[in-house]
Design a protein around this motif. Sequence first.
Motif, PDB file in Angstrom:
ATOM      1  N   VAL A 123     -22.735 -14.148   7.536  1.00 42.76           N
ATOM      2  CA  VAL A 123     -22.874 -15.530   7.074  1.00 42.76           C
ATOM      3  C   VAL A 123     -22.805 -15.563   5.553  1.00 42.76           C
ATOM      4  CG1 VAL A 123     -24.509 -17.452   6.868  1.00 42.76           C
ATOM      5  CG2 VAL A 123     -24.193 -16.312   9.069  1.00 42.76           C
ATOM      6  N   GLY A 124     -22.199 -16.618   5.015  1.00 39.75           N
ATOM      7  CA  GLY A 124     -22.149 -16.807   3.569  1.00 39.75           C
ATOM      8  C   GLY A 124     -23.068 -17.943   3.154  1.00 39.75           C
ATOM      9  N   ALA A 125     -23.932 -17.694   2.180  1.00 44.95           N
ATOM     10  CA  ALA A 125     -24.871 -18.706   1.689  1.00 44.95           C
ATOM     11  C   ALA A 125     -24.483 -19.125   0.283  1.00 44.95           C
ATOM     12  CB  ALA A 125     -26.295 -18.157   1.709  1.00 44.95           C
ATOM     13  N   TYR A 126     -24.354 -20.423   0.067  1.00 46.30           N
ATOM     14  CA  TYR A 126     -24.024 -20.931  -1.265  1.00 46.30           C
ATOM     15  C   TYR A 126     -25.292 -21.442  -1.930  1.00 46.30           C
ATOM     16  CZ  TYR A 126     -21.854 -23.258  -5.171  1.00 46.30           C
ATOM     17  OH  TYR A 126     -21.512 -23.623  -6.444  1.00 46.30           O
ATOM     18  N   ILE A 127     -25.640 -20.851  -3.085  1.00 47.51           N
ATOM     19  CA  ILE A 127     -26.818 -21.249  -3.831  1.00 47.51           C
ATOM     20  C   ILE A 127     -26.349 -21.987  -5.083  1.00 47.51           C
ATOM     21  CG2 ILE A 127     -29.042 -20.486  -4.758  1.00 47.51           C
ATOM     22  CD1 ILE A 127     -28.390 -19.475  -1.870  1.00 47.51           C
ATOM     23  N   PRO A 128     -26.637 -23.290  -5.205  1.00 49.17           N
ATOM     24  CA  PRO A 128     -26.147 -24.044  -6.360  1.00 49.17           C
ATOM     25  C   PRO A 128     -26.721 -23.520  -7.673  1.00 49.17           C
ATOM     26  CG  PRO A 128     -27.032 -25.503  -4.663  1.00 49.17           C
ATOM     27  CD  PRO A 128     -27.432 -24.109  -4.293  1.00 49.17           C
ATOM     28  N   GLY A 129     -26.029 -23.852  -8.751  1.00 52.20           N
ATOM     29  CA  GLY A 129     -26.509 -23.536 -10.095  1.00 52.20           C
ATOM     30  C   GLY A 129     -26.152 -24.696 -10.990  1.00 52.20           C
ATOM     31  N   GLY A 130     -25.569 -24.396 -12.110  1.00 58.20           N
ATOM     32  CA  GLY A 130     -25.131 -25.466 -13.000  1.00 58.20           C
ATOM     33  C   GLY A 130     -26.273 -26.062 -13.797  1.00 58.20           C
ATOM     34  N   THR A 131     -26.675 -27.285 -13.460  1.00 60.42           N
ATOM     35  CA  THR A 131     -27.690 -27.984 -14.250  1.00 60.42           C
ATOM     36  C   THR A 131     -29.090 -27.444 -14.029  1.00 60.42           C
ATOM     37  OG1 THR A 131     -27.903 -29.672 -12.509  1.00 60.42           O
ATOM     38  CG2 THR A 131     -26.346 -30.118 -14.295  1.00 60.42           C
ATOM     39  N   ALA A 132     -29.311 -26.628 -13.010  1.00 63.23           N
ATOM     40  CA  ALA A 132     -30.649 -26.074 -12.744  1.00 63.23           C
ATOM     41  C   ALA A 132     -30.507 -24.800 -11.926  1.00 63.23           C
ATOM     42  CB  ALA A 132     -31.514 -27.091 -12.006  1.00 63.23           C
ATOM     43  N   SER A 133     -31.604 -24.048 -11.844  1.00 62.48           N
ATOM     44  CA  SER A 133     -31.648 -22.848 -11.008  1.00 62.48           C
ATOM     45  C   SER A 133     -32.438 -23.174  -9.741  1.00 62.48           C
ATOM     46  CB  SER A 133     -32.343 -21.722 -11.775  1.00 62.48           C
ATOM     47  OG  SER A 133     -32.531 -20.609 -10.947  1.00 62.48           O
ATOM     48  N   TYR A 134     -31.947 -22.692  -8.587  1.00 63.02           N
ATOM     49  CA  TYR A 134     -32.556 -23.081  -7.319  1.00 63.02           C
ATOM     50  C   TYR A 134     -32.947 -21.868  -6.472  1.00 63.02           C
ATOM     51  CZ  TYR A 134     -30.781 -27.704  -8.515  1.00 63.02           C
ATOM     52  OH  TYR A 134     -30.530 -28.894  -9.157  1.00 63.02           O
ATOM     53  N   PRO A 135     -33.963 -21.106  -6.886  1.00 63.01           N
ATOM     54  CA  PRO A 135     -34.426 -20.015  -6.044  1.00 63.01           C
ATOM     55  C   PRO A 135     -34.942 -20.504  -4.693  1.00 63.01           C
ATOM     56  CG  PRO A 135     -35.979 -20.432  -7.837  1.00 63.01           C
ATOM     57  CD  PRO A 135     -34.737 -21.204  -8.143  1.00 63.01           C
TER      58      PRO A 135
END
Length: 424
Positions: A123-135
Motif C-alpha cells: 500500500v502507498g500512503a500519501y502524507i501531505p506537506g507544504g504549508t504544514a507538517s502532518y505527523p
Amino acid sequence: MIRQLYGVDDGALEEVFKRRAGISTAMESARRVAEDVRAGGDAAVRKYTKEFDGVELRGLEVTEDEMYNAVELIDYETIGHLETAIANIEAFHSLQRPAGDMWLTEISPGIRLGQKFTPLQRVGAYIPGGTASYPSTALMLIVPAKVAGVPEVIACTPPRKDGTVHPLTLAALDMAGADRVFKVGGVQAIAAMAYGTQSIPRVEKIVGPGNVYVTAAKIYVRDTVEIDMPAGPSEIVVIADDTANPSYIAADMIAQAEHDVNAMSILLTPSELLAEAVDIEIEKQKETASRRHIIEKAAMGIYVVDDIEVAAGVCDRIAPEHVEVMVRDPMLVLNRLHNAGTIYLGEYAPVAAGDYASGANHVLPTGGYARVFSGMNTMQFIKTTSVQAIEREGLESIKDTIIALASIEGLDAHARSVSKRFEQ
C-alpha cells in the motif's frame, strides 16, 4: 457573513459547491504530470519536484541514517504523545478487523458459505506537506494498514526546501511502522506509486489526503490502482442550537479554516442570537490566529435555518468531511444524518480530538464524496473473497432453480454444468 437559509436551497449554498469545483479544473494538469511520470520514471519525478517544490533531489528515498537522526531529534515528551495517539488509533482500528482470517456457516443442508479476508500486499500512503507538517496523518494511515496485516507500506511526503523531510513526520512514520519512505509529494508522488518508477515500487492501493491536484491525480490513476477516497481541502459543518457555546463553535470553525485557503467552515443554526455571537467570536479569535492569512481566504459561512431538522437536511446535502453537533439532544440529530465523513457529538467533542488522539481516523472524504465513500478504516486494507463449500445434497436442493434461471438467460452450458452432476 450571516445569511438566512430557507430549506435545502442549492442556490443559497452556491458558494459552498463552487469551492468544490477545483478538482475538475485540476484534472488536466494532474493528467499531464501523471503521464510524464508513467513514461519518465525517476527522472520525471525529480523534474517535477524541482519545478513544483523548488527542490533538487539526489536520492528519492529516505535513508536509514536520515530516519535514525530524525527520531533522535524528537524529545521524549513528544515521543510519549505520539505513543498515546498510536495506542488509541490501534485500539479503535483493531475493533474493525474481522475476528479471524475467514468464516464459513451453513446456509442450508450441504451448503456452507463464507468469506476469506486477505490484506493487501503493498500500500502507498500519501502524507501531505507544504504549508504544514502532518505527523498525525502518518499515524492515521500507517497504523490501520499494519493492524490490517499489510506486509509492506510505503509512504511519500513532500520534501522541505533543503531536501529533507520534517523530523516529526519521519519519527511518526517510523513509530507507526512504515517500511519505506520517499521524499516526493504532489501529483508526481501519486503517479509514481500508481505506475512504479526505478526507485518507487508500484502499489496496489493509494491512501491519504492532499490538495486538489493530489486528489485529482488519485482520481486519474484509479484505472491502474485503487484509492481510498477523494480527500481534499478540509470541511466542517457545525449544527448548533441556543444551548451551544459560541466561543467553542468559532474556535472549531477557525481550526478547520487554517488548513487551507480552499477549506470550508459552516454553521447551521435556528438561533439568530447564536449566529450573531459566533460571528463576533470568529472576528475576535482570528485576530490572534497565527495562520490568519490562510483563514481569511477560506470559505466561512453562518446560515440561519428554520429548525434543527432543516439543518440536518442541509448538512446531508453538503455531505461534509466533519460534522459537529452541539444541541440539546445530539442523538436525535445523529439519527437524521446520513452523509458525513465523521460526526462529533457534544460541546467537548471538537474535530481536533479526532485529528490527533481520540483514536478515530481523520482521513475522510471531502467535496461531497461522503455521500458514497467511507472514511479511512481497517477494512480499506483488506480484500474479502467469498467462499462456497457445496456438497451433493446442497447442490441438489438448488439445482432446479439454477437450471431454470440459466435457461431463461439462454446460458444452456451453465444449466448443463449442474445437470451433468445428476445424470445416471
